[in-house]
Scaffold this motif. Structure first.
Motif, PDB file in Angstrom:
ATOM      1  N   PRO A  90       2.793 -13.198   8.406  1.00 37.41           N
ATOM      2  CA  PRO A  90       2.011 -13.173   9.656  1.00 37.41           C
ATOM      3  C   PRO A  90       0.782 -14.079   9.605  1.00 37.41           C
ATOM      4  CG  PRO A  90       2.647 -10.951   9.013  1.00 37.41           C
ATOM      5  CD  PRO A  90       3.002 -11.847   7.863  1.00 37.41           C
ATOM      6  N   VAL A  91       0.333 -14.457  10.780  1.00 36.22           N
ATOM      7  CA  VAL A  91      -0.822 -15.336  10.912  1.00 36.22           C
ATOM      8  C   VAL A  91      -2.083 -14.645  10.364  1.00 36.22           C
ATOM      9  CG1 VAL A  91      -1.333 -14.520  13.266  1.00 36.22           C
ATOM     10  CG2 VAL A  91      -2.077 -16.801  12.541  1.00 36.22           C
ATOM     11  N   PHE A  92      -2.976 -15.437   9.786  1.00 35.79           N
ATOM     12  CA  PHE A  92      -4.275 -14.937   9.314  1.00 35.79           C
ATOM     13  C   PHE A  92      -5.259 -15.000  10.481  1.00 35.79           C
ATOM     14  CE2 PHE A  92      -2.046 -15.832   5.482  1.00 35.79           C
ATOM     15  CZ  PHE A  92      -2.614 -15.045   4.494  1.00 35.79           C
ATOM     16  N   LEU A  93      -6.000 -13.905  10.685  1.00 39.32           N
ATOM     17  CA  LEU A  93      -6.867 -13.760  11.848  1.00 39.32           C
ATOM     18  C   LEU A  93      -8.286 -13.354  11.450  1.00 39.32           C
ATOM     19  CD1 LEU A  93      -4.448 -11.691  14.137  1.00 39.32           C
ATOM     20  CD2 LEU A  93      -5.041 -14.108  14.416  1.00 39.32           C
ATOM     21  N   PRO A  94      -9.257 -13.591  12.338  1.00 32.35           N
ATOM     22  CA  PRO A  94     -10.619 -13.136  12.052  1.00 32.35           C
ATOM     23  C   PRO A  94     -10.863 -11.678  12.420  1.00 32.35           C
ATOM     24  CG  PRO A  94     -10.591 -14.377  14.090  1.00 32.35           C
ATOM     25  CD  PRO A  94      -9.195 -14.435  13.532  1.00 32.35           C
ATOM     26  N   TYR A  95      -9.889 -11.044  13.065  1.00 31.20           N
ATOM     27  CA  TYR A  95     -10.089  -9.688  13.577  1.00 31.20           C
ATOM     28  C   TYR A  95      -9.649  -8.651  12.551  1.00 31.20           C
ATOM     29  CZ  TYR A  95      -9.255 -12.975  17.380  1.00 31.20           C
ATOM     30  OH  TYR A  95      -9.234 -14.099  18.154  1.00 31.20           O
ATOM     31  N   THR A  96     -10.501  -7.660  12.321  1.00 29.52           N
ATOM     32  CA  THR A  96     -10.169  -6.599  11.363  1.00 29.52           C
ATOM     33  C   THR A  96     -10.072  -5.235  12.036  1.00 29.52           C
ATOM     34  OG1 THR A  96     -12.520  -6.331  10.836  1.00 29.52           O
ATOM     35  CG2 THR A  96     -11.245  -7.826   9.439  1.00 29.52           C
ATOM     36  N   GLN A  97     -10.425  -5.150  13.311  1.00 30.58           N
ATOM     37  CA  GLN A  97     -10.326  -3.884  14.031  1.00 30.58           C
ATOM     38  C   GLN A  97     -10.064  -4.169  15.511  1.00 30.58           C
ATOM     39  OE1 GLN A  97     -14.100  -1.921  13.531  1.00 30.58           O
ATOM     40  NE2 GLN A  97     -15.258  -3.532  14.533  1.00 30.58           N
ATOM     41  N   ILE A  98      -9.604  -3.133  16.219  1.00 27.76           N
ATOM     42  CA  ILE A  98      -9.384  -3.264  17.659  1.00 27.76           C
ATOM     43  C   ILE A  98     -10.726  -3.070  18.351  1.00 27.76           C
ATOM     44  CG2 ILE A  98      -8.124  -2.412  19.658  1.00 27.76           C
ATOM     45  CD1 ILE A  98      -6.342  -3.660  17.496  1.00 27.76           C
ATOM     46  N   SER A  99     -11.180  -4.131  19.019  1.00 25.28           N
ATOM     47  CA  SER A  99     -12.490  -4.084  19.689  1.00 25.28           C
ATOM     48  C   SER A  99     -12.363  -4.008  21.201  1.00 25.28           C
ATOM     49  CB  SER A  99     -13.310  -5.324  19.310  1.00 25.28           C
ATOM     50  OG  SER A  99     -13.502  -5.389  17.908  1.00 25.28           O
ATOM     51  N   LEU A 118      -0.837  -3.452  15.261  1.00 27.31           N
ATOM     52  CA  LEU A 118      -1.473  -4.678  14.795  1.00 27.31           C
ATOM     53  C   LEU A 118      -2.089  -4.618  13.404  1.00 27.31           C
ATOM     54  CD1 LEU A 118      -3.304  -5.585  18.143  1.00 27.31           C
ATOM     55  CD2 LEU A 118      -1.261  -6.683  17.243  1.00 27.31           C
ATOM     56  N   LEU A 119      -2.763  -3.526  13.090  1.00 26.75           N
ATOM     57  CA  LEU A 119      -3.622  -3.545  11.904  1.00 26.75           C
ATOM     58  C   LEU A 119      -2.849  -3.645  10.594  1.00 26.75           C
ATOM     59  CD1 LEU A 119      -6.486  -1.058  12.861  1.00 26.75           C
ATOM     60  CD2 LEU A 119      -6.354  -3.537  13.148  1.00 26.75           C
ATOM     61  N   SER A 120      -1.677  -3.047  10.512  1.00 26.12           N
ATOM     62  CA  SER A 120      -0.916  -3.131   9.265  1.00 26.12           C
ATOM     63  C   SER A 120      -0.237  -4.486   9.099  1.00 26.12           C
ATOM     64  CB  SER A 120       0.141  -2.017   9.209  1.00 26.12           C
ATOM     65  OG  SER A 120       1.045  -2.146  10.291  1.00 26.12           O
ATOM     66  N   THR A 121       0.123  -5.116  10.207  1.00 32.16           N
ATOM     67  CA  THR A 121       0.802  -6.418  10.149  1.00 32.16           C
ATOM     68  C   THR A 121      -0.175  -7.546   9.862  1.00 32.16           C
ATOM     69  OG1 THR A 121       2.509  -5.685  11.688  1.00 32.16           O
ATOM     70  CG2 THR A 121       2.213  -8.068  11.450  1.00 32.16           C
ATOM     71  N   PHE A 122      -1.303  -7.558  10.567  1.00 32.55           N
ATOM     72  CA  PHE A 122      -2.259  -8.657  10.446  1.00 32.55           C
ATOM     73  C   PHE A 122      -3.415  -8.252   9.533  1.00 32.55           C
ATOM     74  CE2 PHE A 122      -0.011  -9.015  14.480  1.00 32.55           C
ATOM     75  CZ  PHE A 122       0.542 -10.281  14.337  1.00 32.55           C
ATOM     76  N   ASP A 123      -3.063  -7.966   8.277  1.00 37.80           N
ATOM     77  CA  ASP A 123      -4.024  -7.579   7.243  1.00 37.80           C
ATOM     78  C   ASP A 123      -4.199  -8.767   6.304  1.00 37.80           C
ATOM     79  OD1 ASP A 123      -5.069  -6.674   4.730  1.00 37.80           O
ATOM     80  OD2 ASP A 123      -4.528  -4.619   5.243  1.00 37.80           O
ATOM     81  N   ASN A 124      -5.316  -9.486   6.425  1.00 35.24           N
ATOM     82  CA  ASN A 124      -5.502 -10.733   5.682  1.00 35.24           C
ATOM     83  C   ASN A 124      -5.436 -10.538   4.168  1.00 35.24           C
ATOM     84  OD1 ASN A 124      -5.816 -11.994   8.130  1.00 35.24           O
ATOM     85  ND2 ASN A 124      -7.939 -12.580   7.830  1.00 35.24           N
ATOM     86  N   LYS A 125      -6.023  -9.468   3.677  1.00 31.91           N
ATOM     87  CA  LYS A 125      -6.024  -9.232   2.226  1.00 31.91           C
ATOM     88  C   LYS A 125      -4.601  -9.012   1.724  1.00 31.91           C
ATOM     89  CE  LYS A 125      -7.855  -6.169  -1.376  1.00 31.91           C
ATOM     90  NZ  LYS A 125      -8.725  -4.994  -1.668  1.00 31.91           N
ATOM     91  N   GLN A 126      -3.867  -8.155   2.402  1.00 29.02           N
ATOM     92  CA  GLN A 126      -2.486  -7.858   2.018  1.00 29.02           C
ATOM     93  C   GLN A 126      -1.619  -9.112   2.099  1.00 29.02           C
ATOM     94  OE1 GLN A 126      -0.426  -4.267   3.726  1.00 29.02           O
ATOM     95  NE2 GLN A 126       0.849  -5.812   4.722  1.00 29.02           N
ATOM     96  N   ASN A 127      -1.785  -9.892   3.163  1.00 29.08           N
ATOM     97  CA  ASN A 127      -0.963 -11.088   3.340  1.00 29.08           C
ATOM     98  C   ASN A 127      -1.342 -12.192   2.362  1.00 29.08           C
ATOM     99  OD1 ASN A 127       0.626  -9.963   5.374  1.00 29.08           O
ATOM    100  ND2 ASN A 127      -0.825 -10.530   6.972  1.00 29.08           N
ATOM    101  N   ALA A 128      -2.622 -12.275   1.984  1.00 33.85           N
ATOM    102  CA  ALA A 128      -3.031 -13.243   0.960  1.00 33.85           C
ATOM    103  C   ALA A 128      -2.401 -12.889  -0.384  1.00 33.85           C
ATOM    104  CB  ALA A 128      -4.555 -13.273   0.853  1.00 33.85           C
ATOM    105  N   GLN A 129      -2.344 -11.624  -0.690  1.00 35.70           N
ATOM    106  CA  GLN A 129      -1.731 -11.192  -1.953  1.00 35.70           C
ATOM    107  C   GLN A 129      -0.240 -11.508  -1.970  1.00 35.70           C
ATOM    108  OE1 GLN A 129      -2.988  -7.081  -1.962  1.00 35.70           O
ATOM    109  NE2 GLN A 129      -4.935  -7.533  -2.978  1.00 35.70           N
ATOM    110  N   ARG A 130       0.415 -11.322  -0.845  1.00 35.12           N
ATOM    111  CA  ARG A 130       1.843 -11.687  -0.756  1.00 35.12           C
ATOM    112  C   ARG A 130       2.026 -13.184  -0.965  1.00 35.12           C
ATOM    113  NH1 ARG A 130       4.009 -10.090   4.823  1.00 35.12           N
ATOM    114  NH2 ARG A 130       5.998 -10.783   3.945  1.00 35.12           N
ATOM    115  N   LEU A 131       1.172 -13.986  -0.354  1.00 43.58           N
ATOM    116  CA  LEU A 131       1.253 -15.434  -0.474  1.00 43.58           C
ATOM    117  C   LEU A 131       1.037 -15.861  -1.925  1.00 43.58           C
ATOM    118  CD1 LEU A 131       1.435 -18.286   0.679  1.00 43.58           C
ATOM    119  CD2 LEU A 131      -0.969 -18.111   1.360  1.00 43.58           C
ATOM    120  N   ILE A 132       0.074 -15.260  -2.594  1.00 45.53           N
ATOM    121  CA  ILE A 132      -0.212 -15.581  -3.988  1.00 45.53           C
ATOM    122  C   ILE A 132       0.997 -15.281  -4.884  1.00 45.53           C
ATOM    123  CG2 ILE A 132      -1.634 -14.912  -5.988  1.00 45.53           C
ATOM    124  CD1 ILE A 132      -3.940 -14.547  -3.894  1.00 45.53           C
TER     125      ILE A 132
END
Length: 373
Positions: free
Chosen positions: A192-201, A355-369
């Motif tokens: 998934p895409v990396f985003l600046p959003y970490t919560q639903i605002s 949204l929050l479980s799919t677009f989790d930058n930390k989790q997705n960065a770890q997968r990429l690594i």
């Protein structure tokens, strides 16, 4: 042991003033936070060099894009042939660190025998030949139509040629399936895409206008904005704001003739986010079914009701969080219904679960690594 990674960007990934730069920049941030030592290489054209990038990278190098006739090739797509550079190649050959290629635009190295044994990963942002075919259909310029059609033809052949030269990480399951089925790609997965959003605002309650936003210099976006004014808001007494980069004089002229419509040209990032939050309905029709619509994700994280057509949400899994209209009449009906309907807590809960479980930058960065190293 330190992990070093070369990243080649098709453009300077900061500032994040367009949907195409979200993944580029916020992936850098997420990888840096995981301790990756990033060697960034950017092709430079109209966007200036940025000291902000040095916060996240061991080094940042810039290379001029070969624009105009210098970048044209009869065999390669222009978006690829205009991004070749001998200095970049020599720099990469000085070590054996893996290379992340940001977009089909940066894949010239996949045809260079010197890199045959090098670990390379392609981050795919679109099935590009389909994207350029859509641009062909939405452009009003004969010259641009000819360019888009030829580029689409070259890209289809080119994308097939690179489909099995590296691991490919797409933004959507739809693009993953296309590369598997159409091009026979064996190593392809969705990240998934990396985003600046970490919560639903998204604010509860009722907003005060409808909003269409996007890069208005893109033909498809201009066509969508004009369609809304001519076919949907032509007889509605509800205000429509069209906001984005570089609106044409034609678009502004049509808005001037449309009751209750106005154009906000080149808003700052803060101004754009303010409008998304204050709108009652974020209206985002699309005439292009390729890629991931970053403006939709922005609206779902930060805005109230989202009204889209099927092309906007096709194969995204985001359908439950959107109101979907199939034509202008359906859009009119939904706008009238939603304009007075408060945005409620239950809709925020739905978005959190989607949204929050799919677009989790930390989790997705770890997968990429894990894929890279």
């Amino acid at each position: 042991m330190e992990k070093h990674l070369h990243i080649i960007c098709f453009d300077v990934p900061y500032p994040v003033d367009h949907g195409g730069y979200f993944d580029l920049f916020y992936k850098l941030v997420a990888l840096h936070q995981q301790g990756i030592r990033i060697h960034l290489h950017c092709f430079e054209h109209k966007r200036p060099q940025q000291s902000e990038l040095e916060q996240y990278c061991v080094e940042v190098n810039y290379y001029p894009r070969q624009c105009g006739h210098k970048g044209f090739s009869h065999k390669l797509p222009y978006i690829v042939s205009s991004r070749t550079n001998a200095t970049l190649e020599d720099r990469l050959l000085k070590d054996s660190h893996p290379i992340l290629l940001e977009g089909v635009q940066c894949t010239y190295l996949l045809h260079d025998e010197r890199f045959n044994n090098r670990k390379m990963i392609l981050r795919l942002f679109n099935v590009e030949y389909k994207y350029y075919k859509q641009l062909f259909h939405s452009s009003n310029s004969l010259f641009h139509k000819m360019y888009y059609l030829n580029e689409s033809r070259l890209l289809k052949r080119y994308e097939e040629s690179i489909a099995n030269k590296s691991l490919i990480l797409t933004l959507s399951d739809q693009d993953t399936n296309t590369y598997r089925k159409e091009f026979g790609a064996k190593q392809v997965a969705t990240l998934p895409v990396f985003l600046p959003y970490t919560q639903i605002s998204a604010p509860e309650g009722v907003g005060c206008f409808c909003l269409y936003h996007g890069n208005l210099s893109v033909p498809e976006n201009e066509a969508a904005a004009i369609w809304l004014m001519k076919k949907v808001f032509n007889d509605l007494r509800i205000p429509l704001v069209i906001a984005g980069k570089s609106p044409s004089s034609r678009l502004q002229r049509i808005a001037g003739k449309t009751k209750n419509a106005c154009v906000v040209a080149d808003p700052s990032e803060q101004e754009m986010q303010d409008m998304i939050g204050k709108a009652q309905i974020n209206i985002l029709p699309s005439f292009n079914v390729t890629g991931v619509k970053l403006k939709l994700l922005n609206a779902l994280f930060n805005g109230r009701h989202c009204l889209v057509n099927e092309a906007t949400v096709q194969s995204t899994g985001l359908e439950p969080a959107c109101h979907i209209g199939t034509n202008a009449t359906a859009f009119k009906s939904q706008i009238v219904q939603l304009y007075r309907q408060p945005f409620a807590e239950e809709e925020i809960r739905l978005r959190k679960s989607l949204l929050l479980s799919t677009f989790d930058n930390k989790q997705n960065a770890q997968r990429l690594i894990q894929w890279i190293f």
